[in-house]
Each structure stands twice: as structure tokens, then as C-alpha cells.
Scaffold this motif. Structure first.
Motif, PDB file in Angstrom:
ATOM      1  N   SER A 141       0.830  -1.201   0.000  1.00 15.08           N
ATOM      2  CA  SER A 141       0.000   0.000   0.000  1.00 15.08           C
ATOM      3  C   SER A 141       0.868   1.256   0.000  1.00 15.08           C
ATOM      4  O   SER A 141       0.526   2.269  -0.614  1.00 15.08           O
ATOM      5  CB  SER A 141      -0.942  -0.001   1.205  1.00 15.08           C
ATOM      6  N   MET A 142       2.005   1.177   0.651  1.00 16.34           N
ATOM      7  CA  MET A 142       2.941   2.293   0.707  1.00 16.34           C
ATOM      8  C   MET A 142       3.495   2.621  -0.681  1.00 16.34           C
ATOM      9  O   MET A 142       3.483   3.783  -1.116  1.00 16.34           O
ATOM     10  CB  MET A 142       4.078   1.894   1.650  1.00 16.34           C
ATOM     11  N   LEU A 143       3.941   1.593  -1.399  1.00 16.19           N
ATOM     12  CA  LEU A 143       4.497   1.792  -2.739  1.00 16.19           C
ATOM     13  C   LEU A 143       3.412   2.210  -3.729  1.00 16.19           C
ATOM     14  O   LEU A 143       3.629   3.079  -4.580  1.00 16.19           O
ATOM     15  CB  LEU A 143       5.190   0.511  -3.220  1.00 16.19           C
ATOM     16  N   GLU A 144       2.236   1.588  -3.610  1.00 17.28           N
ATOM     17  CA  GLU A 144       1.118   1.969  -4.478  1.00 17.28           C
ATOM     18  C   GLU A 144       0.732   3.434  -4.247  1.00 17.28           C
ATOM     19  O   GLU A 144       0.454   4.162  -5.204  1.00 17.28           O
ATOM     20  CB  GLU A 144      -0.103   1.075  -4.206  1.00 17.28           C
ATOM     21  N   THR A 145       0.725   3.862  -3.001  1.00 19.12           N
ATOM     22  CA  THR A 145       0.346   5.233  -2.683  1.00 19.12           C
ATOM     23  C   THR A 145       1.368   6.235  -3.206  1.00 19.12           C
ATOM     24  O   THR A 145       1.021   7.275  -3.764  1.00 19.12           O
ATOM     25  CB  THR A 145       0.157   5.405  -1.165  1.00 19.12           C
ATOM     26  N   LEU A 146       2.653   5.923  -3.048  1.00 17.65           N
ATOM     27  CA  LEU A 146       3.704   6.802  -3.569  1.00 17.65           C
ATOM     28  C   LEU A 146       3.573   6.972  -5.078  1.00 17.65           C
ATOM     29  O   LEU A 146       3.661   8.089  -5.606  1.00 17.65           O
ATOM     30  CB  LEU A 146       5.088   6.243  -3.227  1.00 17.65           C
ATOM     31  N   TYR A 147       3.354   5.856  -5.779  1.00 18.36           N
ATOM     32  CA  TYR A 147       3.270   5.921  -7.239  1.00 18.36           C
ATOM     33  C   TYR A 147       1.951   6.531  -7.704  1.00 18.36           C
ATOM     34  O   TYR A 147       1.905   7.268  -8.685  1.00 18.36           O
ATOM     35  CB  TYR A 147       3.445   4.527  -7.835  1.00 18.36           C
ATOM     36  N   ALA A 148       0.856   6.244  -7.002  1.00 15.83           N
ATOM     37  CA  ALA A 148      -0.462   6.723  -7.433  1.00 15.83           C
ATOM     38  C   ALA A 148      -0.640   8.215  -7.220  1.00 15.83           C
ATOM     39  O   ALA A 148      -1.374   8.874  -7.960  1.00 15.83           O
ATOM     40  CB  ALA A 148      -1.560   5.973  -6.679  1.00 15.83           C
ATOM     41  N   VAL A 182      -4.843  18.173  -1.549  1.00 18.55           N
ATOM     42  CA  VAL A 182      -5.573  16.915  -1.645  1.00 18.55           C
ATOM     43  C   VAL A 182      -5.124  16.209  -2.913  1.00 18.55           C
ATOM     44  O   VAL A 182      -5.069  16.816  -3.995  1.00 18.55           O
ATOM     45  CB  VAL A 182      -7.097  17.163  -1.679  1.00 18.55           C
ATOM     46  N   VAL A 183      -4.774  14.931  -2.800  1.00 20.10           N
ATOM     47  CA  VAL A 183      -4.278  14.172  -3.954  1.00 20.10           C
ATOM     48  C   VAL A 183      -5.155  12.944  -4.186  1.00 20.10           C
ATOM     49  O   VAL A 183      -5.620  12.308  -3.233  1.00 20.10           O
ATOM     50  CB  VAL A 183      -2.809  13.722  -3.742  1.00 20.10           C
ATOM     51  N   PRO A 184      -5.398  12.598  -5.452  1.00 15.19           N
ATOM     52  CA  PRO A 184      -6.147  11.375  -5.759  1.00 15.19           C
ATOM     53  C   PRO A 184      -5.265  10.146  -5.562  1.00 15.19           C
ATOM     54  O   PRO A 184      -4.043  10.225  -5.679  1.00 15.19           O
ATOM     55  CB  PRO A 184      -6.526  11.557  -7.231  1.00 15.19           C
ATOM     56  N   LEU A 185      -5.893   9.023  -5.270  1.00 18.86           N
ATOM     57  CA  LEU A 185      -5.139   7.803  -4.988  1.00 18.86           C
ATOM     58  C   LEU A 185      -5.235   6.758  -6.094  1.00 18.86           C
ATOM     59  O   LEU A 185      -4.310   5.985  -6.310  1.00 18.86           O
ATOM     60  CB  LEU A 185      -5.612   7.192  -3.665  1.00 18.86           C
ATOM     61  N   GLY A 186      -6.352   6.671  -6.791  1.00 21.15           N
ATOM     62  CA  GLY A 186      -6.487   5.640  -7.809  1.00 21.15           C
ATOM     63  C   GLY A 186      -6.988   4.337  -7.213  1.00 21.15           C
ATOM     64  O   GLY A 186      -6.772   4.042  -6.029  1.00 21.15           O
ATOM     65  N   SER A 187      -7.662   3.540  -8.030  1.00 23.47           N
ATOM     66  CA  SER A 187      -8.356   2.350  -7.530  1.00 23.47           C
ATOM     67  C   SER A 187      -7.414   1.310  -6.935  1.00 23.47           C
ATOM     68  O   SER A 187      -7.733   0.684  -5.918  1.00 23.47           O
ATOM     69  CB  SER A 187      -9.171   1.716  -8.663  1.00 23.47           C
ATOM     70  N   GLN A 188      -6.237   1.105  -7.537  1.00 19.99           N
ATOM     71  CA  GLN A 188      -5.342   0.062  -7.026  1.00 19.99           C
ATOM     72  C   GLN A 188      -4.697   0.472  -5.701  1.00 19.99           C
ATOM     73  O   GLN A 188      -4.491  -0.371  -4.822  1.00 19.99           O
ATOM     74  CB  GLN A 188      -4.287  -0.270  -8.079  1.00 19.99           C
ATOM     75  N   ALA A 189      -4.378   1.749  -5.561  1.00 19.98           N
ATOM     76  CA  ALA A 189      -3.839   2.221  -4.285  1.00 19.98           C
ATOM     77  C   ALA A 189      -4.908   2.140  -3.201  1.00 19.98           C
ATOM     78  O   ALA A 189      -4.615   1.762  -2.057  1.00 19.98           O
ATOM     79  CB  ALA A 189      -3.331   3.653  -4.423  1.00 19.98           C
ATOM     80  N   VAL A 190      -6.157   2.485  -3.548  1.00 16.31           N
ATOM     81  CA  VAL A 190      -7.259   2.387  -2.583  1.00 16.31           C
ATOM     82  C   VAL A 190      -7.446   0.938  -2.145  1.00 16.31           C
ATOM     83  O   VAL A 190      -7.618   0.648  -0.949  1.00 16.31           O
ATOM     84  CB  VAL A 190      -8.564   2.950  -3.186  1.00 16.31           C
TER      85      VAL A 190
END
Length: 309
Positions: A141-148, A182-190
Motif C-alpha cells: 500500500s505504501m508503494l502503491e500510494t507513492l506511485y499513485a 488533496v491528492v487522488p489515490l487511484g483504484s489500485q492504491a485504494v
């Protein structure tokens, strides 16, 4: 060792950074080290009685020349000069000096180096590695959030549970200068965050008594994860993915910006998402994208290269 006048001025400056400027802990630590290094340089050359008011522009030039002889990076020298400018602006405001010896000095010109980034295939390979253990769910989730989202690693570890709105797919982050965005996260990061919050964080939180109530990302002992901890985990996965060395959490920020622009995102939108104050800071990614497009063109177009023979 530094003189008494420098020590008093530095302590006042640090209080100013912490209070009025609300600078980040990293900035305060770096500025303290830079001013202490300069004060030591002055002490060794001018004696223990020399204070900030005894410094002239020539002495600051000598300091920069000394750093150059030591082989310091130009970026490091520019940061130290920026710290001195800020320090003397504070002293001027407080009436401790009559002028700033650093105000008109230009730092060494830095070479424009394009930031490192990974291809989308390499990012996918990296994100697929973390296991389904509590720590693995956290790391994914950490890596997904950084990239998303393209947020900085300091912003990531500063996230708290209340900063998330997973239903809407957004996170609220506190950036440089304590500017909020405020930043969007994207479905995979969510999805990765939901997995971590359901099956990872509760187990990590139980390892600490009392449990950490606010921080989103916890370490293996249940306390708030640090920037260093993120770097160590990323290095672990980079090695397992057999990717080239030199990849940092900031690399994922570069990947975010570059991949967005390659797929047609507006530069000002990317600027807003990255939290850049000046558009010129974001424009380096247009050069990066153009370089990548040129590389692809050279490889793919049948008449792009000179024929041999």
C-alpha cells in the motif's frame, strides 16, 4: 567548535524556523548543520571572538571555495549558501547585523540532470513483489500510494488515518511550508490501503502498548514508520525485483510525473498534484518525457537511424 555570538544567533534562528516558519524537521536539521559548519570555519580562521557581524562577503566566498576543494556537490554548496542567506535575513530582522554577506552571492551553477525514473513495466514488477503478511500489505500500500499520488516520502510517513477518504479516493497531505493539498489515490492504491487497514495495520498496532492511534503507516514495533524505514523497505524490493540500484522513494515521484505527462496530462495539473509552487520546477519532467519520446522514436522508426555502410 563555534563562538558564543554564533551559538546565540543560531539558537534564535532555530526557534524562528520552528515557530514562525514552521519548517520541517529535516530542513531544521540541515540548516543547523550548515550554520554550525560555517561558524566552525569562521572560528578556525578568525578566532573565538568572531561573530556573525564580523563576517564579510569575502569570507563566505572562501567558505564556498573550501567546500569545493573538499569535493562537495554543487547542490550541497547551494543549500549551505541558502541556509546562510536565511540565517542572515533573520539576524538583520533582529538587529544583530547591519548587512548580509551572503545576500548578493551566487552559488555554483548546477548541472541540469534529468531525474531517474522507471518504465511502467518496471513499476508493475516492483509493486507485485510485497507478500500478504502484515508488513507486506503495509509495503504494497505504501508503494502503491507513492506511485499513485506522487507525494513525497516525508508526506507519506506524515499521513494519519483521518487524512484518508477511501470512498472518494483521496488523501490530504501536508507538504513543504506546511501547505496542504488533496491528492487522488487511484483504484489500485485504494484497494491496497483497504487490505492494509483491514489485515495489516491492526496486527502491527497490537505490538505497541498503548497502540498508535493516529499514524497511517506503522513499523514492525507498532510505532510510526520513518522516512528511513520506507527507504530500507524499498531497497529490499528493488533488490528482489533485480532493478538497477539508485532507486529511492523519490524515484516513484518522478515516475508518477513522467508517466502522467507521457499519457497526456496537463503540466499545470501535474504541478498541482506534486505540490510545486513554481511551474518551472515541474517543467523538468517535460524534458524527461521528450527525451523518452526521442529514444522510442530512434528505436522504432525505420528511417530514424542512419543506414550502415
Amino acid at each position: 567548535m563555534i563562538g558564543t555570538a554564533f551559538q546565540e544567533g543560531l539558537e534564535g534562528f532555530i526557534l524562528y524556523l520552528e515557530g514562525e516558519k514552521q519548517a520541517s524537521p529535516c530542513t531544521i536539521t540541515a540548516y543547523r548543520a550548515d550554520i554550525e559548519q560555517f561558524a566552525t570555519f569562521v572560528y578556525e580562521r578568525q578566532g573565538p571572538g568572531a561573530g556573525p557581524a564580523d563576517v564579510d562577503t569575502w569570507l563566505v566566498r572562501r567558505f564556498l571555495g573550501w567546500l569545493n576543494q573538499l569535493g562537495r556537490e554543487k547542490s550541497s554548496m547551494n543549500r549551505k549558501l541558502a541556509a546562510l542567506r536565511s540565517f542572515y535575513r533573520f539576524l538583520l530582522r533582529e538587529g544583530k547585523v547591519e548587512s548580509s554577506p551572503a545576500a548578493l552571492l551566487a552559488g555554483p551553477r548546477r548541472e541540469k540532470r534529468l531525474p531517474r525514473f522507471l518504465s511502467y513495466a518496471e513499476v508493475e514488477k516492483l509493486l507485485a513483489i510485497p507478500p500478504t503478511t502484515p508488513l507486506g500489505l503495509r509495503d504494497r500500500s505504501m508503494l502503491e500510494t507513492l506511485y499513485a499520488s506522487g507525494i513525497r516520502v516525508s508526506e507519506l510517513v506524515g499521513l494519519e488515518l483521518e487524512n484518508l477518504d477511501l470512498e472518494a479516493g483521496y488523501a490530504r497531505v501536508l507538504g513543504k511550508g506546511r501547505r496542504e493539498r488533496v491528492v487522488p489515490l487511484g483504484s489500485q492504491a485504494v484497494e491496497a490501503l483497504r487490505d492494509y487497514l483491514a489485515r495489516g495495520r491492526p496486527e502491527l498496532a497490537a505490538r505497541r502498548n498503548p497502540p498508535e492511534a493516529k499514524a497511517l503507516y506503522l513499523n514492525h514495533l507498532g510505532g510510526r514508520l520513518t522516512v528511513r524505514g520506507v527507504r530500507e523497505r524499498l531497497n529490499h524490493y528493488v533488490e528482489k525485483a533485480a532493478l538497477s540500484s539508485g532507486i529511492s522513494p523519490h524515484t516513484l515521484r518522478h515516475c508518477f510525473a513522467t508517466h502522467m505527462l507521457e499519457r497526456g496530462a496537463d503540466l499545470r495539473v501535474v504541478q498541482e498534484l506534486l505540490g510545486h509552487v513554481n511551474l518551472s520546477t515541474t517543467q523538468i519532467y517535460t524534458h524527461l518525457s521528450q527525451a523518452r519520446l526521442r529514444e522510442v522514436y530512434q528505436q522504432a522508426h525505420p528511417r530514424a537511424r542512419r543506414s550502415e555502410g
